[in-house]
Design a protein around this motif. Structure first.
Motif, PDB file in Angstrom:
ATOM      1  N   GLY A  70       0.808  -1.218   0.000  1.00 64.23           N
ATOM      2  CA  GLY A  70       0.000   0.000   0.000  1.00 64.23           C
ATOM      3  C   GLY A  70       0.840   1.266   0.000  1.00 64.23           C
ATOM      4  O   GLY A  70       0.421   2.299  -0.507  1.00 64.23           O
ATOM      5  N   LEU A  71       2.034   1.166   0.563  1.00 63.54           N
ATOM      6  CA  LEU A  71       2.931   2.326   0.575  1.00 63.54           C
ATOM      7  C   LEU A  71       3.614   2.550  -0.769  1.00 63.54           C
ATOM      8  O   LEU A  71       4.148   3.623  -1.029  1.00 63.54           O
ATOM      9  N   GLY A  72       3.610   1.528  -1.613  1.00 61.45           N
ATOM     10  CA  GLY A  72       4.140   1.656  -2.968  1.00 61.45           C
ATOM     11  C   GLY A  72       5.589   2.084  -3.029  1.00 61.45           C
ATOM     12  O   GLY A  72       6.461   1.505  -2.397  1.00 61.45           O
ATOM     13  N   GLY A  73       5.848   3.114  -3.810  1.00 57.44           N
ATOM     14  CA  GLY A  73       7.205   3.574  -4.088  1.00 57.44           C
ATOM     15  C   GLY A  73       7.992   3.945  -2.848  1.00 57.44           C
ATOM     16  O   GLY A  73       9.211   3.762  -2.802  1.00 57.44           O
ATOM     17  N   SER A  74       7.321   4.462  -1.832  1.00 55.99           N
ATOM     18  CA  SER A  74       8.023   4.815  -0.593  1.00 55.99           C
ATOM     19  C   SER A  74       8.671   3.582   0.012  1.00 55.99           C
ATOM     20  O   SER A  74       9.825   3.616   0.426  1.00 55.99           O
ATOM     21  N   ALA A  75       7.921   2.490   0.055  1.00 57.36           N
ATOM     22  CA  ALA A  75       8.449   1.255   0.638  1.00 57.36           C
ATOM     23  C   ALA A  75       9.531   0.656  -0.246  1.00 57.36           C
ATOM     24  O   ALA A  75      10.566   0.201   0.254  1.00 57.36           O
ATOM     25  N   LYS A  78      12.870   2.482   0.115  1.00 54.26           N
ATOM     26  CA  LYS A  78      13.486   2.198   1.418  1.00 54.26           C
ATOM     27  C   LYS A  78      14.043   0.773   1.442  1.00 54.26           C
ATOM     28  O   LYS A  78      15.142   0.532   1.936  1.00 54.26           O
ATOM     29  N   LEU A  79      13.292  -0.189   0.904  1.00 59.24           N
ATOM     30  CA  LEU A  79      13.749  -1.580   0.886  1.00 59.24           C
ATOM     31  C   LEU A  79      14.996  -1.745   0.030  1.00 59.24           C
ATOM     32  O   LEU A  79      15.912  -2.482   0.383  1.00 59.24           O
ATOM     33  N   LYS A  80      15.050  -1.026  -1.094  1.00 61.62           N
ATOM     34  CA  LYS A  80      16.252  -1.063  -1.936  1.00 61.62           C
ATOM     35  C   LYS A  80      17.460  -0.537  -1.171  1.00 61.62           C
ATOM     36  O   LYS A  80      18.542  -1.119  -1.220  1.00 61.62           O
ATOM     37  N   GLU A 106       8.779  -6.152  -9.173  1.00 61.73           N
ATOM     38  CA  GLU A 106       9.899  -6.299 -10.108  1.00 61.73           C
ATOM     39  C   GLU A 106      11.009  -5.276  -9.851  1.00 61.73           C
ATOM     40  O   GLU A 106      12.172  -5.535 -10.151  1.00 61.73           O
ATOM     41  N   GLU A 107      10.663  -4.130  -9.267  1.00 60.05           N
ATOM     42  CA  GLU A 107      11.683  -3.118  -8.974  1.00 60.05           C
ATOM     43  C   GLU A 107      12.709  -3.623  -7.951  1.00 60.05           C
ATOM     44  O   GLU A 107      13.787  -3.060  -7.827  1.00 60.05           O
ATOM     45  N   PHE A 109      14.033  -6.645  -8.063  1.00 59.78           N
ATOM     46  CA  PHE A 109      14.800  -7.736  -8.676  1.00 59.78           C
ATOM     47  C   PHE A 109      16.300  -7.600  -8.424  1.00 59.78           C
ATOM     48  O   PHE A 109      16.948  -8.530  -7.945  1.00 59.78           O
ATOM     49  N   ASP A 110      16.864  -6.452  -8.761  1.00 56.57           N
ATOM     50  CA  ASP A 110      18.311  -6.265  -8.605  1.00 56.57           C
ATOM     51  C   ASP A 110      18.747  -6.383  -7.149  1.00 56.57           C
ATOM     52  O   ASP A 110      19.812  -6.938  -6.854  1.00 56.57           O
ATOM     53  N   SER A 111      17.919  -5.866  -6.245  1.00 59.55           N
ATOM     54  CA  SER A 111      18.248  -5.951  -4.822  1.00 59.55           C
ATOM     55  C   SER A 111      18.307  -7.405  -4.369  1.00 59.55           C
ATOM     56  O   SER A 111      19.190  -7.793  -3.598  1.00 59.55           O
ATOM     57  N   ILE A 112      17.368  -8.208  -4.837  1.00 59.75           N
ATOM     58  CA  ILE A 112      17.353  -9.629  -4.482  1.00 59.75           C
ATOM     59  C   ILE A 112      18.523 -10.347  -5.150  1.00 59.75           C
ATOM     60  O   ILE A 112      19.239 -11.120  -4.511  1.00 59.75           O
ATOM     61  N   ALA A 113      18.727 -10.078  -6.427  1.00 58.64           N
ATOM     62  CA  ALA A 113      19.793 -10.750  -7.185  1.00 58.64           C
ATOM     63  C   ALA A 113      21.164 -10.502  -6.568  1.00 58.64           C
ATOM     64  O   ALA A 113      22.030 -11.390  -6.576  1.00 58.64           O
ATOM     65  N   ASP A 114      21.374  -9.327  -5.988  1.00 51.90           N
ATOM     66  CA  ASP A 114      22.660  -9.014  -5.361  1.00 51.90           C
ATOM     67  C   ASP A 114      23.002  -9.968  -4.216  1.00 51.90           C
ATOM     68  O   ASP A 114      24.169 -10.217  -3.941  1.00 51.90           O
ATOM     69  N   PHE A 115      21.997 -10.523  -3.572  1.00 56.70           N
ATOM     70  CA  PHE A 115      22.248 -11.442  -2.458  1.00 56.70           C
ATOM     71  C   PHE A 115      22.794 -12.790  -2.937  1.00 56.70           C
ATOM     72  O   PHE A 115      23.273 -13.580  -2.131  1.00 56.70           O
TER      73      PHE A 115
END
Length: 169
Positions: A70-75, A78-80, A106-107, A109-115
């Protein structure tokens, strides 16, 4: 410490409250800001580990994901940033990586892939699970590459299992 405890109680109340109660998370975020996101992520990735009842844990996590969505882009932003910071430190809670995947954004993806670059196979496997949760074409492609080429046979096999979950093959 008092502020953090207050936010924990607030988040718990929002998540554990009756389903018919509604609130505007964006209005709440406008007032509280970044500490609200920090508390949500902490609740969804660290404190949730304390819940032993699997159904309650599922319901709790589902509600947290709904709030973060629900927070969309803000969340997402921050998660990135949190993922990048964890990568730089070389320390991450596997539940945080799971949370990224469960958001199915999907935004991230790169953050997850880095792990996947971590030495710890548990973190790498969690990243593979998170990529499977995303289920996007980019995720499928990366899972396929890892399943074919990773230096660790266990990781290759796990990537192949995760790929099967997406493709059904």
């Amino acid at each position: 410490v008092c502020r953090d405890r207050f936010l924990d109680i607030l988040i718990y109340g929002l998540v554990a409250g009756p389903a018919q109660e509604t609130f505007d998370i964006n209005q709440l975020y406008a007032v509280i800001g970044e500490p609200l996101l920090d508390a949500l992520v902490s609740m969804g990735s660290e404190k949730i580990l304390r819940i032993t009842d699997l159904f309650k844990k599922y319901v709790f996590q589902t509600k947290i994901l709904k709030i973060l969505t629900g927070l969309g882009g803000s969340a997402v932003g921050k998660l990135k940033a949190m993922a990048q910071q964890a990568n730089e430190k070389g320390e991450v809670n596997p539940s945080f990586v799971e949370l990224l995947g469960y958001l199915k954004n999907e935004e991230l993806f790169d953050s997850i892939a880095d792990f996947l670059n971590f030495k710890d196979p548990a973190i790498r496997k969690t990243a593979l699970m998170a990529l499977a949760e995303l289920g996007s074409p980019k995720s499928r492609e990366l899972l396929s590459v890892v399943a074919r080429n990773d230096r660790d046979k266990g990781i290759r096999l796990f990537a192949a299992e995760q790929l099967k979950k997406i493709t059904g093959e």
